[in-house]
Every structure is written in C-alpha cells, then in structure tokens.
Design a protein around this motif. Structure first.
Motif, PDB file in Angstrom:
ATOM      1  N   ASP A 191       0.875  -1.177   0.000  1.00  0.00           N
ATOM      2  CA  ASP A 191       0.000   0.000   0.000  1.00  0.00           C
ATOM      3  C   ASP A 191       0.912   1.226   0.000  1.00  0.00           C
ATOM      4  OD1 ASP A 191      -1.686   2.112   0.510  1.00  0.00           O
ATOM      5  OD2 ASP A 191      -2.882   1.045   2.011  1.00  0.00           O
ATOM      6  N   VAL A 192       0.872   2.001  -1.101  1.00  0.00           N
ATOM      7  CA  VAL A 192       1.805   3.120  -1.254  1.00  0.00           C
ATOM      8  C   VAL A 192       1.144   4.476  -1.002  1.00  0.00           C
ATOM      9  CG1 VAL A 192       3.313   1.855  -2.825  1.00  0.00           C
ATOM     10  CG2 VAL A 192       1.393   3.170  -3.760  1.00  0.00           C
ATOM     11  N   ASN A 193      -0.046   4.458  -0.408  1.00  0.00           N
ATOM     12  CA  ASN A 193      -0.745   5.710  -0.097  1.00  0.00           C
ATOM     13  C   ASN A 193       0.124   6.659   0.706  1.00  0.00           C
ATOM     14  OD1 ASN A 193      -3.350   6.616  -0.886  1.00  0.00           O
ATOM     15  ND2 ASN A 193      -4.215   4.729  -0.047  1.00  0.00           N
ATOM     16  N   ASN A 194       0.846   6.103   1.681  1.00  0.00           N
ATOM     17  CA  ASN A 194       1.643   6.935   2.579  1.00  0.00           C
ATOM     18  C   ASN A 194       3.121   6.980   2.199  1.00  0.00           C
ATOM     19  OD1 ASN A 194      -0.587   7.533   4.302  1.00  0.00           O
ATOM     20  ND2 ASN A 194      -0.381   5.488   5.211  1.00  0.00           N
ATOM     21  N   SER A 195       3.444   6.416   1.046  1.00  0.00           N
ATOM     22  CA  SER A 195       4.852   6.428   0.624  1.00  0.00           C
ATOM     23  C   SER A 195       4.996   7.134  -0.727  1.00  0.00           C
ATOM     24  CB  SER A 195       5.404   5.003   0.555  1.00  0.00           C
ATOM     25  OG  SER A 195       4.678   4.212  -0.356  1.00  0.00           O
ATOM     26  N   TYR A 196       4.784   6.422  -1.819  1.00  0.00           N
ATOM     27  CA  TYR A 196       4.942   7.034  -3.135  1.00  0.00           C
ATOM     28  C   TYR A 196       3.939   8.168  -3.368  1.00  0.00           C
ATOM     29  CZ  TYR A 196       8.461   3.990  -5.246  1.00  0.00           C
ATOM     30  OH  TYR A 196       9.634   3.358  -5.561  1.00  0.00           O
TER      31      TYR A 196
ATOM     32  N   GLU B  40       5.105   2.219   4.334  1.00  0.00           N
ATOM     33  CA  GLU B  40       4.349   1.264   3.522  1.00  0.00           C
ATOM     34  C   GLU B  40       3.853   0.097   4.371  1.00  0.00           C
ATOM     35  OE1 GLU B  40       6.600   1.905  -0.752  1.00  0.00           O
ATOM     36  OE2 GLU B  40       7.180   0.228   0.523  1.00  0.00           O
ATOM     37  N   GLU B  41       2.750  -0.486   3.940  1.00  0.00           N
ATOM     38  CA  GLU B  41       2.210  -1.673   4.598  1.00  0.00           C
ATOM     39  C   GLU B  41       1.948  -2.755   3.558  1.00  0.00           C
ATOM     40  OE1 GLU B  41      -1.228  -0.626   6.805  1.00  0.00           O
ATOM     41  OE2 GLU B  41      -0.159   0.711   8.199  1.00  0.00           O
ATOM     42  N   LEU B  42       2.079  -4.015   4.005  1.00  0.00           N
ATOM     43  CA  LEU B  42       1.830  -5.144   3.114  1.00  0.00           C
ATOM     44  C   LEU B  42       0.350  -5.250   2.767  1.00  0.00           C
ATOM     45  CD1 LEU B  42       3.932  -8.206   4.360  1.00  0.00           C
ATOM     46  CD2 LEU B  42       4.060  -7.091   2.138  1.00  0.00           C
ATOM     47  N   LEU B  43       0.064  -5.488   1.487  1.00  0.00           N
ATOM     48  CA  LEU B  43      -1.299  -5.768   1.052  1.00  0.00           C
ATOM     49  C   LEU B  43      -1.550  -7.276   0.959  1.00  0.00           C
ATOM     50  CD1 LEU B  43      -1.615  -3.082  -1.762  1.00  0.00           C
ATOM     51  CD2 LEU B  43      -2.801  -3.076   0.448  1.00  0.00           C
ATOM     52  N   ILE B  44      -0.485  -8.026   0.722  1.00  0.00           N
ATOM     53  CA  ILE B  44      -0.567  -9.492   0.661  1.00  0.00           C
ATOM     54  C   ILE B  44       0.221 -10.026   1.851  1.00  0.00           C
ATOM     55  CG2 ILE B  44      -0.105 -11.564  -0.705  1.00  0.00           C
ATOM     56  CD1 ILE B  44      -0.013  -9.796  -3.185  1.00  0.00           C
ATOM     57  N   SER B  45      -0.362 -10.872   2.643  1.00  0.00           N
ATOM     58  CA  SER B  45       0.303 -11.353   3.859  1.00  0.00           C
ATOM     59  C   SER B  45       1.456 -12.286   3.524  1.00  0.00           C
ATOM     60  CB  SER B  45      -0.692 -12.082   4.759  1.00  0.00           C
ATOM     61  OG  SER B  45      -1.086 -13.309   4.173  1.00  0.00           O
TER      62      SER B  45
END
Length: 586
Positions: free
Chosen positions: A363-368, A444-449
């Motif tokens: 999840d790149v909302n808070n990164s890219y 960033e956070e993982l979208l796929i575990s």
C-alpha cells in the motif's frame, strides 16, 4: 597513507564467508559433504595438550607421506592448505613480466598470486568445452613463459588430464615450471595420484600440489603439501614460513592417511554424481562430464533464476561473473542422494507469477503517493489532491513517479528539471545515506500477507517487475521478510528510460530468464496491463486501495485485461478460480 605495491592496486581480494550459515545444502566450495573420518575426531580427542605450547615438528608426517608415495622426505614440503602451496611456488619462481600460462577457466588463485608478483597472466581458451588440448599449450608457449598451471581434475570444469598427456608436455617444455594441482585427483576414476608423483623422479621442472581438504575433509584444518625435486623443495623452503602448519593438523593427517573411509565416500560421490547429472539433463540443461566431486552445469538463460531459487531454498552453489566464459553455468558440489532429489524438485518448472509492487504488494498511499504530493508542494508551495495525482498516473506512460511528479508540476506551470525532482523526491522517499530521519518508504504496509506468499510459493515461482530502483525494491521486500519468495527481479535500473512500462521488455526479459509452464502478470496500473498484453502473457488488473474503483475497472476492461481483481487480499483464491476455469475450458 603508505601505499601498497602497485601490482595489487587493481586486484580484488578473494571473498570468503564471514560466518557459518546453516545451509540445507552447502554446495558452493566442494567440501567433503560426508565429513571427516571418525579417526580424525578420535585424533583430536587424544591430542597431546603439551604440544600446544610447542612449535610443531613435521618429521612424522613427512616420513609417512614419503613412505606412502615412494619419495624421500626432502621431496615434500607441508603447507597451510593448497592455496599457500601455490603462493609459495609462484613467489619463489615468478619474476616481473614472466608469463603464467593456464587454461581458462581454472582455479583463480594462481593467477592472482602471479599478478601480485608482477607476472603476466596468459589464458588458453578451450576449443571444445571442456577438453584439454596439449597442442594449444605448446602453441601458447613463448620465450617469456615461466610457469604452466594445470589442475587435474580441473576446477571448475571437472575434466581430467592424464599423467601420460602431461609427460608429453614436460618433455617438450623443459624450460617451464609445471605446477600440477591434484586437489581432486582421488575422486577421479581409473587414475591414481601416484601416476603424477612418479613423474617427479624424471622431470626436474615439475611441482605437484595436493590438499587434504576435499577427499579427507580437513578443509577447516588447512593442510596441503608440495612434492617436487629436492632442489625445488630447498628453494621453496626459503620462501615458506618455518611453522606454517599447526600441530593438530599434523596429528589429524597422520590418522587419515591409512583410513579407508574415503573409498566409501568416493563410491557414494560417483553414484550421486551420476544421478545429479541425469536430473540436470532431464530438466533441459547441460552438465559437463566431471571427474571430481562437483558438476559444472550450463543453465543457459536461466542461470540467475536458478541460483536465486536454489539459494532461497537453502541450497548454495557457485556462480560466476558476467565476464566469465562460464557465466551461464553453476558449479554444484555433488550432494547426497537425498540432496539430489531435493534439487530435482527445485528444477521442476512451475507456473510463474509476475508481481508489480506498488499497489499490489505494498500500500503506497503513505509512501509514493505522499512523496509525489510533498515533492509537488516543495516546488509549487501548493497542496495537490490524490485524485489529481491518480488522474495523471492513469494516463499511461507514467509508471515512473518521478515523471508523474514532473508532469503534475508542468501541468500547473512549474517547469522543473527532472534531476531536481528526483533529488527532492528521493530525499523524501528513500535516501539510505541519510540515517538521521525516517523516510516515506518505511510507512508502507503489506497488502498481501507473508502467509499468503508462503502458500503461493508451493504452487508458483514468483518474480518482481517494478518501476522501483532495485535497492528500494529489495529494501521493502527484505523488511517484511518476503524477498525469499522471489527468484528474479526486473526493476527500473535494469532498463533504459524508453524501455520502462508500458514497454514490454521487462516482461520479455522475465520470459527469457525464468523457466515456466505459464505466466500471469499481476499489476494495478494501465501500464502494467499494456506491458503484459504486449508480451502476450495473462494479465490480472488489481484495483489498488487508493484507486477509483469504477475508473480502474473501465480502464482494465478497455485494455482487455484477462482478469480484474477487486481486492488483492483475495489473490490466493482468485488464482484457484482461474485454474478451475481454465481446466473447464481444456
């Protein structure tokens, strides 16, 4: 600063492992995988502790070696492994501008020692891979040739040069010193180490070196020896350190010289080598015949993929630099039969999943997205909405966020050079040189575990095709401990600017370098789908968390994505449904 001698300025040190690593199969250094004989362990347990405080005496081992090989003790010099043996010989006989001659490829250390001494390394290329040609040796000799190095069996190619062939050269090149490295000779069939040692009595220009590391499994004790004419040994002693071999190594060597365990090891090695060779051929690759305890195999375009796949499944093998004549090969120490079966499983082709990273794995909302917004604000002193950013990124040809940022600025009348955009953007997103602050990449956070990747890895081989720089991609994958699931990477630094997405070259490179039964490309942008379709692979358009759902569905349908996935967290079951659907069509 005091400078070293000029001859070492351009030499790269030989890299050794800093720590022991618990590999499932350690097959990169040709160690004896069956381990040392029980008699070695017994010798260590019964070692006379008084000898620790005394300098070692070499007489017993010299006498034993001389008796075993029908030599005098004056014909033998003990060394700290075979590496030191080679270094001593070259240090003793090589002068600046003298030529060192050997086939290419071969063991690298003698050439390195030659360069240190200011000698000239001259390689002989094989006409036929990998068959020793004595006529090429004769034709390569010049008036400056001082040393000819021959490993038999040769490392890393595995071919054997018999003593009878060597003798032809010895007769015709009497002014050249021959170094014959017999480190692997005891693994060879239908020859004996003694065949080479017997030549010492006739030829005064022959030096034979032998290690205890491979056959006797004493690599950690560092022991080898040199056998040659008495005059040569006398000269070598002038260069050799006086107490270069430790007392425990001597004690262990004495215990193994008459031990019969190696004959069992040799038989096990031969059976496993034949089985491994068969499995490599079955997988479609080319193992070269080997008389040693390893196989050199040409994996063609798939070398990098299999090196990573083996490594990430606990099997470390030897790869080679891109400028090497065997750059497409891997050298594999012969494992046990169980190891052969494990490698055979890893060689089986699977379906391949190509993953884009941004909006698919992370999840790149808070990164890219945030890096674009903050970079835009840095130059414009204005805020910009997420919708406006997505509008530009969905245009196509904007997979690179630097370009997207520059485009957003340009649209609003700010003409900023791309280099300036990159500098500000990277300082916000990821600047490994600046340890003083947290960068946006860490948000960033993982979208796929990780658990999902673990399950997928049982059914698929997985690779990365990302617009990120490789350093950034690996940083994020390693941070979440998921890099172990990916065996090949294509990133923006692997492609020229005009070859980035939506250009299909990245996907085509994956098809070229990754063995596969079928390929599915999972991406969240129009550029991903265009690239995948152009490369004629199955495309799966993913609606990323920050995207406008309806807009992206329409985009993917317009581009004729093969499938559309509304939530990447459903990927595992979505792929199962695809397989069932395909099965019905068949």
């Amino acid at each position: 600063m005091i400078k070293p001698r000029k001859t070492i300025e351009n030499i790269t040190p030989y890299q050794t492992d800093k720590y022991y690593y618990d590999w499932r199969l350690k097959l990169d250094s040709n160690e004896n995988i069956y381990g040392a004989s029980p008699c070695v362990i017994s010798a260590i347990k019964n070692f006379n502790e008084k000898e620790i405080s005394l300098y070692p005496c070499y007489g017993k081992l010299l006498d034993k070696l001389a008796q075993k090989h029908f030599l005098e003790d004056e014909n033998i010099l003990l060394t700290n492994g075979c590496d030191e043996a080679l270094n001593i010989i070259i240090n003793t006989y090589m002068e600046p501008q003298d030529e060192f001659l050997s086939f290419n490829p071969s063991f690298s250390m003698p050439a390195l020692y030659t360069k240190i001494m200011g000698g000239v390394v001259k390689h002989i290329d094989y006409d036929e891979k990998f068959v020793f040609n004595y006529e090429k040796v004769l034709n390569s000799k010049t008036d400056k040739t001082k040393i000819f190095y021959l490993a038999t069996p040769n490392n890393p190619t595995g071919e054997l040069t018999k003593a009878s062939i060597l003798e032809i050269l010895l007769k015709q090149m009497k002014d050249v010193l021959f170094i014959v490295d017999c480190t692997y000779i005891n693994f060879a069939q239908d020859v004996a180490f003694q065949d080479y040692l017997d030549l010492i009595k006739t030829y005064k220009n022959l030096v034979v070196v032998k290690s205890f590391s491979k056959d006797f499994a004493l690599a950690g004790l560092r022991l080898g020896f040199i056998a040659a004419d008495k005059e040569i040994i006398s000269n070598l002693k002038k260069v050799s350190s006086p107490y270069n071999v430790n007392a425990i190594a001597l004690h262990c060597a004495l215990s193994v010289l008459n031990d019969d365990k190696f004959e069992q090891v040799k038989e096990l090695n031969l059976k496993a080598k034949e089985a491994l060779e068969e499995e490599l051929k079955k997988a479609g690759y080319h193992p070269y015949p080997s008389q040693a305890n390893f196989i050199l195999c040409d994996f063609y375009n798939h070398t990098d993929f299999y090196y990573e796949k083996l490594k990430k499944n606990g099997v470390i093998v030897r790869n080679f630099p891109k400028n090497s004549p065997i750059s497409t090969c891997l050298r594999i120490t012969v494992p046990t039969m169980g190891g052969v079966k494990f490698i055979a499983e890893l060689l089986k082709k699977k379906d391949v999943l190509i993953f884009d990273m941004d909006g698919v794995i992370f999840d790149v909302n808070n990164s890219y997205m945030e890096a674009i917004a903050q970079t835009y604000k840095h130059f414009s002193a204005k805020d910009i909405s997420k919708e406006k950013i997505l509008e530009v990124k969905n245009l196509g040809g904007m997979n690179c966020d630097w370009d997207a940022t520059q485009k957003l600025l340009s649209n609003d009348g700010f003409n900023i050079e791309i280099e300036e955009v990159i500098k500000v953007f990277q300082d916000l997103f990821f600047n490994p040189q600046d340890k003083t602050k947290t960068h946006l990449i860490d948000k960033e956070e993982l979208l796929i575990s990780k658990e999902t990747f673990e399950k997928l890895s049982k059914r698929y081989d997985m690779v990365i095709f990302s617009g990120r720089l490789k350093e950034e991609a690996l940083y994020s994958l390693k941070k979440y401990d998921i890099d172990k699931y990916f065996y090949f990477y294509v990133t923006s630094d692997d492609l020229a600017k005009h070859q980035l997405k939506p250009h299909p070259l990245g996907v085509l490179n994956i098809l070229k370098h990754c063995p596969n039964l079928s390929v599915k490309y999972i991406g969240d942008s129009v550029d991903d789908i265009i690239a995948g379709n152009s490369a004629e692979v199955t495309t799966i358009g993913v609606i990323s968390p920050e995207a406008d759902f309806n807009v992206m569905v329409n985009n993917f349908r317009h581009l004729r994505a093969n499938y559309i996935l509304d939530d990447i967290k459903k990927l595992e079951y979505f792929l199962e449904d695809i397989e069932k659907e395909n099965a019905k069509n068949i």
